[in-house]
Design a protein around this motif. Structure first.
Motif, PDB file in Angstrom:
ATOM      1  N   THR A 117      37.903  46.312  66.055  1.00 35.40           N
ATOM      2  CA  THR A 117      36.487  45.929  65.955  1.00 35.40           C
ATOM      3  C   THR A 117      35.893  46.247  64.584  1.00 35.40           C
ATOM      4  OG1 THR A 117      35.874  48.091  66.815  1.00 35.40           O
ATOM      5  CG2 THR A 117      36.019  46.289  68.409  1.00 35.40           C
ATOM      6  N   TYR A 118      36.489  47.185  63.889  1.00 35.08           N
ATOM      7  CA  TYR A 118      35.971  47.614  62.593  1.00 35.08           C
ATOM      8  C   TYR A 118      36.657  46.853  61.455  1.00 35.08           C
ATOM      9  CZ  TYR A 118      40.247  50.330  63.158  1.00 35.08           C
ATOM     10  OH  TYR A 118      41.542  50.698  63.393  1.00 35.08           O
ATOM     11  N   SER A 119      36.058  46.943  60.281  1.00 38.62           N
ATOM     12  CA  SER A 119      36.648  46.267  59.139  1.00 38.62           C
ATOM     13  C   SER A 119      37.828  47.071  58.584  1.00 38.62           C
ATOM     14  CB  SER A 119      35.609  46.107  58.030  1.00 38.62           C
ATOM     15  OG  SER A 119      36.263  45.713  56.845  1.00 38.62           O
ATOM     16  N   PRO A 120      38.947  46.399  58.293  1.00 37.73           N
ATOM     17  CA  PRO A 120      40.093  47.106  57.704  1.00 37.73           C
ATOM     18  C   PRO A 120      39.769  47.782  56.368  1.00 37.73           C
ATOM     19  CG  PRO A 120      40.774  44.950  58.494  1.00 37.73           C
ATOM     20  CD  PRO A 120      39.270  44.990  58.579  1.00 37.73           C
ATOM     21  N   TYR A 121      38.619  47.445  55.762  1.00 39.03           N
ATOM     22  CA  TYR A 121      38.240  48.137  54.529  1.00 39.03           C
ATOM     23  C   TYR A 121      38.196  49.652  54.723  1.00 39.03           C
ATOM     24  CZ  TYR A 121      36.857  44.012  51.798  1.00 39.03           C
ATOM     25  OH  TYR A 121      36.857  42.842  51.080  1.00 39.03           O
ATOM     26  N   ILE A 122      37.921  50.116  55.933  1.00 37.55           N
ATOM     27  CA  ILE A 122      37.815  51.565  56.143  1.00 37.55           C
ATOM     28  C   ILE A 122      39.146  52.268  55.907  1.00 37.55           C
ATOM     29  CG2 ILE A 122      36.015  51.110  57.879  1.00 37.55           C
ATOM     30  CD1 ILE A 122      37.739  52.390  59.992  1.00 37.55           C
ATOM     31  N   MET A 123      40.238  51.485  55.933  1.00 29.62           N
ATOM     32  CA  MET A 123      41.542  52.095  55.696  1.00 29.62           C
ATOM     33  C   MET A 123      41.719  52.540  54.247  1.00 29.62           C
ATOM     34  SD  MET A 123      42.589  52.260  58.681  1.00 29.62           S
ATOM     35  CE  MET A 123      44.256  52.898  58.529  1.00 29.62           C
ATOM     36  N   ASP A 124      40.909  51.993  53.352  1.00 31.14           N
ATOM     37  CA  ASP A 124      40.889  52.487  51.970  1.00 31.14           C
ATOM     38  C   ASP A 124      40.664  53.998  51.967  1.00 31.14           C
ATOM     39  OD1 ASP A 124      41.223  50.037  50.802  1.00 31.14           O
ATOM     40  OD2 ASP A 124      39.260  49.949  49.846  1.00 31.14           O
ATOM     41  N   VAL A 125      39.630  54.407  52.683  1.00 28.97           N
ATOM     42  CA  VAL A 125      39.275  55.838  52.739  1.00 28.97           C
ATOM     43  C   VAL A 125      40.365  56.622  53.462  1.00 28.97           C
ATOM     44  CG1 VAL A 125      37.679  57.493  53.793  1.00 28.97           C
ATOM     45  CG2 VAL A 125      36.787  55.520  52.546  1.00 28.97           C
ATOM     46  N   LEU A 156      48.711  46.619  57.259  1.00 31.16           N
ATOM     47  CA  LEU A 156      48.908  46.261  55.854  1.00 31.16           C
ATOM     48  C   LEU A 156      49.687  44.950  55.747  1.00 31.16           C
ATOM     49  CD1 LEU A 156      49.866  49.766  54.360  1.00 31.16           C
ATOM     50  CD2 LEU A 156      47.677  48.599  54.160  1.00 31.16           C
ATOM     51  N   LEU A 157      50.688  44.821  56.595  1.00 31.05           N
ATOM     52  CA  LEU A 157      51.503  43.606  56.591  1.00 31.05           C
ATOM     53  C   LEU A 157      50.649  42.385  56.932  1.00 31.05           C
ATOM     54  CD1 LEU A 157      54.247  42.145  56.485  1.00 31.05           C
ATOM     55  CD2 LEU A 157      54.647  42.876  58.841  1.00 31.05           C
TER      56      LEU A 157
END
Ligand SMILES: [Zn+2]
Length: 258
Positions: free
Chosen positions: A221-229, A164-165
């Motif tokens: 390797t994955y998009s940080p967008y997945i952390m939304d879920v 997040l930082l």
């Protein structure tokens, strides 16, 4: 903000983790709940560039763009984020977001919840140099690491607050380099009339680039967008499932059945 207020404010997960741009009126839908590890598995397979529909779905100007533009801007914004990640890591000789932030003179705090209830975020940047990481969400996410397969999937020992930082740090970098950085210099023309014209920044460029920046710095390797879920799941597995469905559909995939 108290715990209850935060939970209520989270209900319209209209914004996603890093965004705050959606304007539509929210109706509380019902979604089938999937296990978090299944959802993360599916989402981690989506190539970062393939997130463009989702990334632009929260952009107020999205209706003015076509598919080709979204794709092209996605690539450019991601590349911009990665480029500046390499640039600052080189400049400050570290890949650690905390050390980078310190070197840049950031004022970082880790309160449990946001102060105001009108904006729900898990982290935020305020000009000129303030970053808040809201720890209640981080801790709830960390608890999910005990679930089978999650830790492996997200990269062993992923530090959520550092991720997040890293994202928020990009918004500071953007301010510092605003004269030259793609996310600030690339604008879209809203209208022109004779000699008059009105050009606008595009929020989605900044958000996408911040994701590319965070991904590069964290070495994932994955998009940080997945952390939304992932982070929403700690509060509401059902809302997280709804978000998962939306992300899958945006990426042209079929959400798995619960
Ligand atoms: Zn952001």
């Amino acid at each position: 903000m108290k715990k209850e207020e935060f939970r209520n404010a989270l209900k319209p997960i209209t914004d996603g983790l890093f965004g705050k741009q959606r304007t539509s009126v929210y109706e509380r839908p019902h979604f089938d709940v999937r296990p978090i590890e299944d959802m993360m598995n599916d989402l981690a397979e989506i190539d970062p560039v393939e997130w463009y529909s989702y990334a632009f779905s929260r952009e107020p100007l999205n209706g003015k763009f076509n598919e080709e533009q979204r794709k092209e801007w996605m690539e450019k914004s991601l590349a911009c984020g990665r480029e500046y990640a390499q640039k600052v890591c080189e400049k400050y000789q570290t890949r650690d977001p905390k050390k980078l932030a310190q070197a840049m003179g950031m004022d970082i705090s880790f309160p449990e919840f946001p102060e105001k209830t009108d904006r729900v975020l898990f982290a935020e940047y305020r000009v000129p140099n303030k970053i808040c990481i809201y720890m209640d969400a981080v801790k709830k996410g960390e608890k999910l690491f005990d679930r089978p397969g999650i830790s492996n999937l997200l990269t062993e020992g992923l530090d959520i607050s550092r991720l997040l930082l890293a994202h928020e740090l990009f918004h500071h970098v953007e301010e510092q380099y605003h004269h030259e950085i793609f996310t600030k210099t690339e604008k879209v023309r809203l209208w022109s009339l004779g000699f008059l014209r009105n050009d606008s920044n595009v929020i989605a460029f900044s958000e996408i680039a911040a994701m590319g920046f965070a991904q590069e710095i964290m070495g994932i390797t994955y998009s940080p967008y997945i952390m939304d879920v992932f982070l929403v799941y700690g509060y509401s597995p059902e809302e997280a499932s709804g978000l998962y469905e939306e992300m899958m559909v945006c990426a042209g995939r079929t959400p798995r059945t619960a």
